[in-house]
Every structure is written in structure tokens, then in C-alpha cells.
Design an enzyme around this catalytic site. Structure first.
Site, PDB file in Angstrom:
ATOM      1  N   LYS A  42       0.857  -1.196   0.000  1.00 55.25           N
ATOM      2  CA  LYS A  42       0.000   0.000   0.000  1.00 55.25           C
ATOM      3  C   LYS A  42       0.894   1.247   0.000  1.00 55.25           C
ATOM      4  O   LYS A  42       1.951   1.219  -0.624  1.00 55.25           O
ATOM      5  CB  LYS A  42      -0.971  -0.056   1.178  1.00 55.25           C
ATOM      6  CG  LYS A  42      -1.722  -1.396   1.232  1.00 55.25           C
ATOM      7  CD  LYS A  42      -2.867  -1.443   2.180  1.00 55.25           C
ATOM      8  CE  LYS A  42      -3.531  -2.802   2.104  1.00 55.25           C
ATOM      9  NZ  LYS A  42      -4.704  -2.924   2.940  1.00 55.25           N
TER      10      LYS A  42
ATOM     11  N   HIS B 289      -8.134  -3.047  -6.217  1.00 59.47           N
ATOM     12  CA  HIS B 289      -8.144  -3.198  -4.759  1.00 59.47           C
ATOM     13  C   HIS B 289      -9.302  -2.376  -4.189  1.00 59.47           C
ATOM     14  O   HIS B 289      -9.631  -1.310  -4.712  1.00 59.47           O
ATOM     15  CB  HIS B 289      -6.808  -2.723  -4.175  1.00 59.47           C
ATOM     16  CG  HIS B 289      -6.658  -3.089  -2.737  1.00 59.47           C
ATOM     17  ND1 HIS B 289      -7.258  -2.361  -1.732  1.00 59.47           N
ATOM     18  CD2 HIS B 289      -6.036  -4.123  -2.138  1.00 59.47           C
ATOM     19  CE1 HIS B 289      -6.991  -2.944  -0.566  1.00 59.47           C
ATOM     20  NE2 HIS B 289      -6.248  -4.014  -0.786  1.00 59.47           N
TER      21      HIS B 289
ATOM     22  N   GLU C 121      -9.488  -0.462  -1.763  1.00 54.76           N
ATOM     23  CA  GLU C 121      -9.133   0.927  -1.415  1.00 54.76           C
ATOM     24  C   GLU C 121      -9.158   1.813  -2.656  1.00 54.76           C
ATOM     25  O   GLU C 121      -9.512   2.986  -2.575  1.00 54.76           O
ATOM     26  CB  GLU C 121      -7.753   0.953  -0.728  1.00 54.76           C
ATOM     27  CG  GLU C 121      -7.842   0.394   0.684  1.00 54.76           C
ATOM     28  CD  GLU C 121      -6.588  -0.335   1.148  1.00 54.76           C
ATOM     29  OE1 GLU C 121      -5.514  -0.143   0.561  1.00 54.76           O
ATOM     30  OE2 GLU C 121      -6.710  -1.114   2.113  1.00 54.76           O
TER      31      GLU C 121
ATOM     32  N   GLU D 288     -10.903 -10.493  -1.227  1.00 53.56           N
ATOM     33  CA  GLU D 288     -10.599  -9.675  -0.056  1.00 53.56           C
ATOM     34  C   GLU D 288     -11.885  -9.063   0.500  1.00 53.56           C
ATOM     35  O   GLU D 288     -12.333  -7.999   0.013  1.00 53.56           O
ATOM     36  CB  GLU D 288      -9.637  -8.536  -0.441  1.00 53.56           C
ATOM     37  CG  GLU D 288      -8.300  -9.015  -0.939  1.00 53.56           C
ATOM     38  CD  GLU D 288      -7.203  -7.993  -0.659  1.00 53.56           C
ATOM     39  OE1 GLU D 288      -6.172  -8.398  -0.113  1.00 53.56           O
ATOM     40  OE2 GLU D 288      -7.390  -6.807  -0.953  1.00 53.56           O
TER      41      GLU D 288
ATOM     42  N   GLY E  61      -7.373  -4.803   7.147  1.00 49.77           N
ATOM     43  CA  GLY E  61      -6.797  -3.876   8.114  1.00 49.77           C
ATOM     44  C   GLY E  61      -7.563  -3.790   9.424  1.00 49.77           C
ATOM     45  O   GLY E  61      -7.354  -2.886  10.217  1.00 49.77           O
TER      46      GLY E  61
ATOM     47  N   SER F 149      -6.397  -9.256   6.752  1.00 46.26           N
ATOM     48  CA  SER F 149      -5.856  -9.614   8.067  1.00 46.26           C
ATOM     49  C   SER F 149      -5.254 -11.017   8.102  1.00 46.26           C
ATOM     50  O   SER F 149      -5.325 -11.698   9.124  1.00 46.26           O
ATOM     51  CB  SER F 149      -6.921  -9.450   9.164  1.00 46.26           C
ATOM     52  OG  SER F 149      -7.347  -8.103   9.217  1.00 46.26           O
TER      53      SER F 149
HETATM   54  P1  13P Z   1      -4.373  -6.431   5.673  1.00 46.25           P
HETATM   55  O1  13P Z   1      -3.597  -7.702   5.561  1.00 46.25           O
HETATM   56  O2  13P Z   1      -3.607  -5.308   6.311  1.00 46.25           O
HETATM   57  O3  13P Z   1      -5.729  -6.643   6.260  1.00 46.25           O
HETATM   58  O4  13P Z   1      -4.622  -5.922   4.150  1.00 46.25           O
HETATM   59  C1  13P Z   1      -5.105  -6.816   3.242  1.00 46.25           C
HETATM   60  C2  13P Z   1      -5.071  -6.188   1.908  1.00 46.25           C
HETATM   61  O5  13P Z   1      -5.765  -5.234   1.630  1.00 46.25           O
HETATM   62  C3  13P Z   1      -4.142  -6.747   0.928  1.00 46.25           C
HETATM   63  O6  13P Z   1      -4.362  -6.226  -0.339  1.00 46.25           O
END
Ligand code: 13P
Length: 258
Positions: free
Chosen positions: A15, A99, A101, A171, A177, A217
């Protein structure tokens, strides 16, 4: 995992974390603890500016480098964007597309995801296509329909010989997160459904050859159980991939001889 038919891939998604110097330091930390014989492919997806240094630092470790995004146009007046060819020319192998995000903060849609998938494949990159539902959608009971729609849209007009180069990452947004991981059953249920969707689109042979990752996670404690699911072929890891020791613990969980 099922290595008879497909690759297991453990990928870190950094990220917007780590500077160029942090990237070098991470590679140095990884070097002595990374297993030598690897039954799985290891990838680190890093911010654009860290790609050249990552390629250099990870080369001898046999760790592939990925990008976290690209723009779908081949070139032109798109200030601030990076094309698939630019990534390929550097030596990048994978690119994360869609993704959550990026969907949430940067306006990505199923349509732009599909365009980016085509651009990546055209350039010879392997797209890691992210799909996932929000907590509200899970509670409404529409997870399966939504994921199938995301997968079908991402792969629209992708030829069967090209689809084999794609990786799908499931995901669930509520697990990213948050420290709240999907249970192995929840992850398995959706990953199996993703494979079924690909089977209806491309047939059984293609479907069984596609790597489907879980992300959200994932950590050294839960990795083994998640990866024990036959349709969970790896992980896309955020937080735990930023620490060399935790990342290696997850790699070790995937690195079991089958
Ligand atoms: P986390 O492992 O921090 O939850 O993030 C997962 C993620 O978004 C991987 O692309």
C-alpha cells in the site's frame, strides 16, 4: 492450496508504506530468513517509486516485484499515471488491479477494472484482480452474487489463454486492516464460488489452473488454516507483509510440500 493444478502465490501489498531506503532494508532483513526451496511464488507489490530499487534488491532472493495499480491507456496526456508498458519494461511481473481501497477512494469501478485487466494482459503482466464485499453486503446476503458479478465484469472479453495469467484475490472489505479475518470456512466458500464462476465462463481446465488468493488480516497465526482450504491458493497480505519475520512465517505456512 492444490499445487498439482496451480501455483501457490504469497504476495505482499505494501500500500502507501515504506520509502526506497526502507525497501532496501526490508530485502536485507528478508535475505537470511527466507526459505531457500520455495514451493510457492513470493511477490512484493510496492509503490511505483520503489519499483526499481525493489527489483534490484529482491532479484537474488527470487522474489517477484509487483505494482499496486496502473492506468489502462497505453500512453498520452494522463498526468500522474503509469502505463502497463512502463511497468513491464522495468521488469515488473504482477500488478494489483481493483483493490477495494482504489474502488473506495479513487473511483475505480468494475468497468475500469476490466480495462486495466486488458491493459495488463496486453503488456504481458499478471493481474491480481481484487474482489470483495462490504459488511453491509455480507449481512444483506448478496455476497455470492456480488463476487460473481465482480469476477465476470473483470474478465469480460478476456480470452481463455489470457485468463490463465490472471490471479483472483478475494478480499472481504470488512476484513482488511481490521484484524477481523474471515473464517477459513467463509474464505473457502467464496474462493470455491469464484472458481465455479470461472468454470462456467471458461470450463473446468482453465478454472482449476487459476490461483485464487485470500486477503484480509492474514497473519502468521491464521495463514496455515486459510491455506489448507483447497481453493485458497495463497494470500494477498497488507499489514503482516510489512514486517520481514511475519511475512516469512506466512511464506513458510504456504511452503509445505504437498
Ligand atoms: P491487511 O492484511 O492489512 O488486512 O490488508 C489486506 C489487503 O488489503 C491486501 O491487499
Amino acid at each position: 492450496m492444490n499445487r498439482r493444478y496451480r501455483k501457490t502465490i504469497i504476495a505482499g501489498n505494501w500500500k502507501m508504506n515504506k520509502t526506497a531506503s526502507d525497501t532496501k532494508k526490508f530485502a536485507e532483513e528478508l535475505k537470511p530468513i527466507l526459505p531457500r526451496a520455495k514451493w510457492c511464488e513470493v511477490v512484493v507489490c510496492v509503490p511505483f517509486v520503489n519499483i526499481p530499487i525493489a527489483l534490484k534488491a529482491f532479484k537474488d532472493l527470487r522474489v517477484s516485484v509487483g505494482a499496486e495499480n496502473l492506468y489502462y491507456e497505453p500512453s498520452g496526456a494522463y498526468t500522474g499515471e503509469v502505463s502497463a508498458d512502463m511497468l513491464k519494461d522495468l521488469g515488473v511481473k504482477y500488478v494489483i488491479i481493483g483493490h477495494s481501497e482504489r474502488r473506495q477512494y479513487f473511483g475505480e469501478t468494475d468497468i475500469t477494472v476490466n480495462k486495466k485487466v486488458h491493459a495488463a494482459l496486453e503488456a504481458g503482466l499478471h493481474p491480481i484482480i481484487c474482489v470483495g464485499e462490504s459488511l453491509e453486503q455480507r449481512e444483506m446476503g448478496v455476497t455470492m452474487e456480488l463476487i460473481a458479478l465482480q469476477v465476470k465484469s473483470a474478465l469480460a472479453n478476456v480470452a481463455p489463454e489470457k485468463v490463465r495469467k490472471c490471479v483472483i484475490a478475494y478480499e472481504p472489505i470488512w476484513a482488511i486492516g481490521t484484524g477481523r479475518t474471515a473464517t477459513a470456512e467463509q474464505a473457502a466458500e467464496v474462493c470455491t464460488a469464484i472458481r465455479a464462476t470461472i468454470r462456467t465462463l471458461y470450463g473446468a481446465r482453465v478454472a482449476r489452473s487459476i490461483t485464487i488468493q485470500y486477503g484480509g488480516s492474514m497473519n502468521p497465526k491464521n495463514a496455515e488454516e486459510l491455506l489448507a482450504q483447497p481453493d485458497v491458493d495463497g494470500g494477498l497480505i497488507g499489514g503482516a507483509a510489512l514486517k520481514a519475520d511475519q511475512f516469512v512465517d506466512i511464506i513458510n505456512a504456504a511452503n509445505q510440500e504437498q
